[in-house]
Scaffold this motif. Structure first.
Motif, PDB file in Angstrom:
ATOM      1  N   ARG A   1      26.772  -1.312  23.790  1.00 36.93           N
ATOM      2  CA  ARG A   1      28.071  -2.171  23.342  1.00 36.93           C
ATOM      3  C   ARG A   1      27.754  -3.632  23.442  1.00 36.93           C
ATOM      4  N   TYR A   2      28.252  -4.413  22.429  1.00 34.03           N
ATOM      5  CA  TYR A   2      28.188  -5.969  22.287  1.00 34.03           C
ATOM      6  C   TYR A   2      29.519  -6.642  22.235  1.00 34.03           C
ATOM      7  N   ASP A   3      29.559  -7.511  23.079  1.00 36.84           N
ATOM      8  CA  ASP A   3      30.945  -8.337  23.041  1.00 36.84           C
ATOM      9  C   ASP A   3      30.753  -9.261  21.732  1.00 36.84           C
ATOM     10  N   VAL A   4      31.550  -9.341  20.662  1.00 36.83           N
ATOM     11  CA  VAL A   4      31.611 -10.359  19.664  1.00 36.83           C
ATOM     12  C   VAL A   4      32.655 -11.124  19.725  1.00 36.83           C
ATOM     13  N   LYS A   5      32.570 -12.346  19.426  1.00 33.55           N
ATOM     14  CA  LYS A   5      33.451 -13.526  19.287  1.00 33.55           C
ATOM     15  C   LYS A   5      33.816 -13.883  17.806  1.00 33.55           C
ATOM     16  N   GLY A   6      34.354 -12.873  17.026  1.00 32.35           N
ATOM     17  CA  GLY A   6      34.760 -13.152  15.603  1.00 32.35           C
ATOM     18  C   GLY A   6      33.150 -13.117  14.665  1.00 32.35           C
ATOM     19  N   GLY A   7      33.529 -13.308  13.380  1.00 32.97           N
ATOM     20  CA  GLY A   7      32.562 -13.164  12.331  1.00 32.97           C
ATOM     21  C   GLY A   7      32.797 -12.346  11.246  1.00 32.97           C
ATOM     22  N   PHE A   8      31.947 -11.758  10.515  1.00 34.68           N
ATOM     23  CA  PHE A   8      31.998 -10.804   9.343  1.00 34.68           C
ATOM     24  C   PHE A   8      31.206  -9.640   9.321  1.00 34.68           C
ATOM     25  N   ALA A   9      31.779  -8.408   8.993  1.00 34.58           N
ATOM     26  CA  ALA A   9      30.758  -7.421   8.665  1.00 34.58           C
ATOM     27  C   ALA A   9      30.749  -7.172   6.915  1.00 34.58           C
ATOM     28  N   ASP A  10      29.505  -6.540   6.907  1.00 33.18           N
ATOM     29  CA  ASP A  10      29.281  -6.245   5.387  1.00 33.18           C
ATOM     30  C   ASP A  10      28.559  -5.002   5.254  1.00 33.18           C
ATOM     31  N   VAL A  11      29.312  -4.043   4.671  1.00 29.85           N
ATOM     32  CA  VAL A  11      28.791  -2.797   4.435  1.00 29.85           C
ATOM     33  C   VAL A  11      28.368  -2.618   2.846  1.00 29.85           C
ATOM     34  N   ASN A  12      26.886  -2.425   2.811  1.00 26.61           N
ATOM     35  CA  ASN A  12      26.636  -2.303   1.397  1.00 26.61           C
ATOM     36  C   ASN A  12      25.655  -0.915   1.067  1.00 26.61           C
ATOM     37  N   GLY A  13      24.955  -0.902  -0.056  1.00 28.47           N
ATOM     38  CA  GLY A  13      23.952   0.306  -0.177  1.00 28.47           C
ATOM     39  C   GLY A  13      22.717   0.014   0.925  1.00 28.47           C
ATOM     40  N   GLU A  14      22.481  -1.159   1.489  1.00 32.27           N
ATOM     41  CA  GLU A  14      21.602  -1.080   2.235  1.00 32.27           C
ATOM     42  C   GLU A  14      21.742  -1.075   3.791  1.00 32.27           C
ATOM     43  N   GLY A  15      23.203  -0.948   4.045  1.00 33.15           N
ATOM     44  CA  GLY A  15      23.727  -0.568   5.399  1.00 33.15           C
ATOM     45  C   GLY A  15      24.670  -1.317   5.772  1.00 33.15           C
ATOM     46  N   LEU A  16      24.762  -1.807   7.237  1.00 32.37           N
ATOM     47  CA  LEU A  16      25.663  -2.752   7.680  1.00 32.37           C
ATOM     48  C   LEU A  16      25.179  -3.854   8.420  1.00 32.37           C
ATOM     49  N   THR A  17      25.553  -4.987   8.143  1.00 33.86           N
ATOM     50  CA  THR A  17      25.277  -6.168   8.582  1.00 33.86           C
ATOM     51  C   THR A  17      26.456  -6.944   9.120  1.00 33.86           C
ATOM     52  N   ILE A  18      26.329  -7.356  10.571  1.00 37.41           N
ATOM     53  CA  ILE A  18      27.271  -8.039  11.330  1.00 37.41           C
ATOM     54  C   ILE A  18      26.932  -9.551  11.601  1.00 37.41           C
ATOM     55  N   LEU A  19      27.589 -10.587  11.116  1.00 33.38           N
ATOM     56  CA  LEU A  19      27.424 -11.766  11.189  1.00 33.38           C
ATOM     57  C   LEU A  19      28.346 -12.352  12.340  1.00 33.38           C
ATOM     58  N   ALA A  20      27.874 -12.526  13.602  1.00 25.85           N
ATOM     59  CA  ALA A  20      29.040 -12.756  14.646  1.00 25.85           C
ATOM     60  C   ALA A  20      28.750 -14.211  15.023  1.00 25.85           C
TER      61      ALA A  20
END
Length: 89
Positions: free
Chosen positions: A61-80
């Motif tokens: 588990r990771y504690d995140v303080k906002g950001g964006f999640a992008d799901v596409n054909g390559e997978g999932l990227t979270i920019l926190a």
């Protein structure tokens, strides 16, 4: 064997996690969501909360303080805005 999800968690300071996982659950601004391999593409803002990464029966588990999640054909990227690993209890 089921497919794996390519997941990357990035904060402004560094790449916090990158690898193949089974599932990721995250705190979206419109509600929590889960991403599995081959998920339909979408993008959403994140609120403060926990990102849970499931891989081979283990959960990190990771504690995140906002950001964006992008799901596409390559997978999932979270920019926190901030992301820190939560120590196991």
């Amino acid at each position: 064997m089921a497919g794996k999800l390519n997941f990357s968690l990035v904060s402004p300071e560094r790449e916090v996690f990158s690898g193949l996982v089974d599932q990721v659950d995250a705190p979206g601004v419109e509600g929590d969501f889960g991403v599995l391999p081959d998920h339909a593409p979408f993008m959403t803002a994140l609120r403060e909360g926990l990102v849970s990464v499931y891989s081979g029966g283990a959960v990190t588990r990771y504690d995140v303080k906002g950001g964006f999640a992008d799901v596409n054909g390559e997978g999932l990227t979270i920019l926190a805005e901030e992301a820190t690993e939560v120590a196991a209890a």
